[in-house]
Scaffold this active site. Sequence first.
Site, PDB file in Angstrom:
ATOM      1  N   ASP A 316       5.007  -3.185   1.410  1.00  0.00           N
ATOM      2  CA  ASP A 316       3.756  -3.298   1.856  1.00  0.00           C
ATOM      3  C   ASP A 316       3.179  -2.022   2.395  1.00  0.00           C
ATOM      4  O   ASP A 316       3.823  -1.209   2.656  1.00  0.00           O
ATOM      5  CB  ASP A 316       3.647  -4.283   2.954  1.00  0.00           C
ATOM      6  CG  ASP A 316       4.658  -3.952   4.032  1.00  0.00           C
ATOM      7  OD1 ASP A 316       5.919  -3.547   3.939  1.00  0.00           O
ATOM      8  OD2 ASP A 316       4.148  -4.228   5.109  1.00  0.00           O
ATOM      9  N   GLU A 317       1.870  -1.926   2.280  1.00  0.00           N
ATOM     10  CA  GLU A 317       1.307  -0.755   2.746  1.00  0.00           C
ATOM     11  C   GLU A 317       1.416   0.530   2.526  1.00  0.00           C
ATOM     12  O   GLU A 317       1.654   1.435   3.201  1.00  0.00           O
ATOM     13  CB  GLU A 317       1.124  -0.943   4.305  1.00  0.00           C
ATOM     14  CG  GLU A 317       0.655  -2.295   4.977  1.00  0.00           C
ATOM     15  CD  GLU A 317       0.530  -2.562   6.048  1.00  0.00           C
ATOM     16  OE1 GLU A 317      -0.408  -3.053   6.956  1.00  0.00           O
ATOM     17  OE2 GLU A 317       1.530  -2.200   6.808  1.00  0.00           O
ATOM     18  N   MET A 318       1.966   0.782   1.280  1.00  0.00           N
ATOM     19  CA  MET A 318       2.358   2.207   0.581  1.00  0.00           C
ATOM     20  C   MET A 318       0.963   3.107   1.010  1.00  0.00           C
ATOM     21  O   MET A 318       0.068   2.713   0.471  1.00  0.00           O
ATOM     22  CB  MET A 318       2.973   2.291  -0.797  1.00  0.00           C
ATOM     23  CG  MET A 318       3.302   3.572  -1.143  1.00  0.00           C
ATOM     24  SD  MET A 318       2.998   3.943  -2.949  1.00  0.00           S
ATOM     25  CE  MET A 318       1.237   4.156  -2.989  1.00  0.00           C
TER      26      MET A 318
END
Lengths: 540, 540
Positions: A316-318
């Site tokens: 998530d949330e790269m």
Amino acid sequence: MLFSTLLPLSLLVTRAAALWPRPRSSSTGSSFIKLGDSFKVVVARCELAKELERALENAPILSRLSLSLNSTVVGTLADEVANLYTLDESYSLSVPAATDLTSPTASAHLTARTLVGLLRGLETFTQLVYFLPAADETVNGSRYIASVPLRIEDGPAFPYRGFMLDTARNWYPVEDILRTLDTMASTKLSTFHWHITDQQSFPLEIPTFPDLATYGAYSADQVYSTVDVTKVVEYGRGLGIAVMLEVDMPGHTASIANAYPEHIACLDARPWSTYAAEPPAGQLRLGRPDTLAFSKRVLQNAAKLSSSAFFSSGGDEMNERCYLDDPETKTALEARNATVDELLGEFVRGLHDTLLVSDKTPVVWEELVLKHDLGLANETVVMVWIDSANVRAVADKGHRVIHAASDYFYLDCGAGAWLGRYPNGTSWCDPFKIWSKSYSFNPLFNLTREQHKLVLGGEALLWSEQAGPENLDSIAWPRAAAAAEVFWTGGSVKEGERSVGEALPRLHDWRYRAVQRGVKAIPLQPHWCALRPGQCDVEL
Amino acid sequence: MLFSTLLPLSLLVTRAAALWPRPRSSSTGSSFIKLGDSFKVVVARCELAKELERALENAPILSRLSLSLNSTVVGTLADEVANLYTLDESYSLSVPAATDLTSPTASAHLTARTLVGLLRGLETFTQLVYFLPAADETVNGSRYIASVPLRIEDGPAFPYRGFMLDTARNWYPVEDILRTLDTMASTKLSTFHWHITDQQSFPLEIPTFPDLATYGAYSADQVYSTVDVTKVVEYGRGLGIAVMLEVDMPGHTASIANAYPEHIACLDARPWSTYAAEPPAGQLRLGRPDTLAFSKRVLQNAAKLSSSAFFSSGGDEMNERCYLDDPETKTALEARNATVDELLGEFVRGLHDTLLVSDKTPVVWEELVLKHDLGLANETVVMVWIDSANVRAVADKGHRVIHAASDYFYLDCGAGAWLGRYPNGTSWCDPFKIWSKSYSFNPLFNLTREQHKLVLGGEALLWSEQAGPENLDSIAWPRAAAAAEVFWTGGSVKEGERSVGEALPRLHDWRYRAVQRGVKAIPLQPHWCALRPGQCDVEL
């Protein structure tokens, strides 16, 4: 330990079989039976005894319950838990009519095709028993089952029924996790999703890389050793719960830099909000063979520790800027004339190769299939967290789905912003998800009939920016129990298959039982309301 | 019991004197002193010893602290607590420079003009002490005070600094209340506002009317006997905390009908929302001499039990329809050609006459002066709860004010609706009040200079629709500590006299100490942030 709910007699009468989660089908009568002081559980096949020892210790020692396994092969709990998402967890439970109890060998009957099925049924049996104090206070009270004769046919609507705990932002002692497993079992949840590492700390001892925890944990006391993890895994196994570890990659990994700074891009770069969803910034470098090899070995080691058939590599949330501003990653991008997503795909597919070799099905957060086009294998399971509306898009891509949507199942939402210098800050996922919001979720919403089979289940999630051992119980329960019924019982509130009005009195009962067992589950209403089902309903 | 905070050395150095609440003035140096193993507290006047015994037990037994009372008259704590809102709670504390500690009689000094002042100073001294483990784990660690030489002059901005607990919607064991008093003392709060009865239950034993609790409490185990209340009062006294009871009248009294139905109008009338703010409906009858006489005797008895100079007769959320539809009250209204407000005024003034005879200053909720014109005496203290904007109107009427506004200090807001059959229901006082919202409150906002003296202080409030012993600590702390500093330290965030950025690291420290003492105060941020002041601040 108590194994019965203490309630006034009037309630016992009105709440026939207040089970949570609700069984698939049940038929009840109108009589009571009293469980004798010498009640015992009789195991029909003696080889079951050892495997079920823990569950039996917890079972009421009251009259007589016969357990039997309708299967030619008796597996081990270890085998069953390793195959939990294709296992038959169903069971049948019957409690005879009061009039049939005259024979000294009269018995309630619990049958299942698996050991886990028997465990699910034992939990149901436990929930049938109520304690009533004697009118004369000097005499012991007795335990009763209402609404006999009683017959229950039950089994889960979905195999993956989870509770996620983030133990990296704030740390939790192992004993809190074991208590959580007990509470999960009491709602028939099947998977403890252990989000064990994150950017703030790396408390997991990885055998080949001990420095990760030595330098990445908050302190030497705030580490989960392999012994600890094994303890959690084995405790869960005894309850029919699989432990699915998540080692989130490539984002949420700044804590790895405490031991291995060479693998981390944009470490602690400022302002943090340019480089990460929350401080501190830092992501595993892409396009760096050493880093991929390291990451694969970390997952390989972690996979050995966990009991679930699934393993989450996160994703998530790269943050793309992090890579574009990192000189080393930038060089790799330019040298190979590649995009960030191309390097990301190479990285994630590499991790998943390792997981598959370790007999684990990879699980990822939704961005890795919705935001990035990485060519992940169809077997990859996707957790939808940003918005429940995104489930359809994941299913359209042919991936199996686990519901974990912030708009229904995030236990941390609504507690205000946790960032500093932010007096009026609200929670990004406001409002607070009340139990009935979670409960009203329809696991099959907006999917084609063909896509229904892609839904593996769902989970309630506790992210720990504002949580710790101090509020674990009170923030999680009884709300996570609402999610548990959604995925065990299935069906839709809109279609009338479940109802928040019908559910609340049962959930009160579940909560009183949890409190009696030492779980700090909060009251959902004044006790006055719990004593009077329906009388505190809203009048719209 | 621990009396020091365990923190890494790096933090000890950066956080000189992380006191909560912040003292009025302090000067610090840059050295450390180590407190000797034989540290003791020396009492300058031996008659103090007995009174302060409890506080001294709690004080660190480390080096030497001299307590002295700069007063010709030594009162008792009972006298002082009874006069707490006009008492001098100030104190001076000095810790000598490390270099002055060579003499074996070198001492820190704490002076005050009252015993309560000494208690406040002892709490400050306790907060100065940090524990550091020894590098060699087999050796005991040591306790230190940083930033010496150190001199603190301190005293409260406002005398009434409270915490309100509703023990009627859900019940709390006495031990939870005692722990709450300890936690209150650690933030220098002065008043436990005990909202002890309400429409759902009447757990208070009233000597003349034992049936009130016998039939009005949730169960025989959920009663506060006079012995229990006295225990709470005496425990509070030892901490310099006054206990202010509230017996809310004439609304919020349906529980009285369990014993005395003749006094209650519109009992359990339906739909409840027509007759009450929440179920069940029921209010003490107006215009009925028997009911007034009964209510006066209830208050007279309750007043004897409490230690505060104030006593609250409540008065919130009176429902007029309840009276207009009650045949008996309707008859009284018609017979006397009176309005509901006229009868209400007669009732409330009657209650207050009784309180004044009992040496208690009456406290009421804001509606009794803003919504109804009852001609209440100017001495009546008014709690503003609906909206902090209403404080000015109360001051304009010449009443003294206690801030208790839902928009800043309601600890229960933001947890969603608790009424049944309400899947998407939000909290009426959304959003959740984060600590920094409470902290940013200005007690003198919107008042004329002349009106400043009308502000007695304020309180944090926990209404218990969705609270119980399970989440008391976690919902209250550390947020109530933010309110405590607002009213001890005073000043305004807007004017730069206080700052949420400066406060947060100190509040983290306070919270770690509370957790060490067994209070389940929640983390406000990931531990990573607590270790790095300022690095998790929002970037706007």
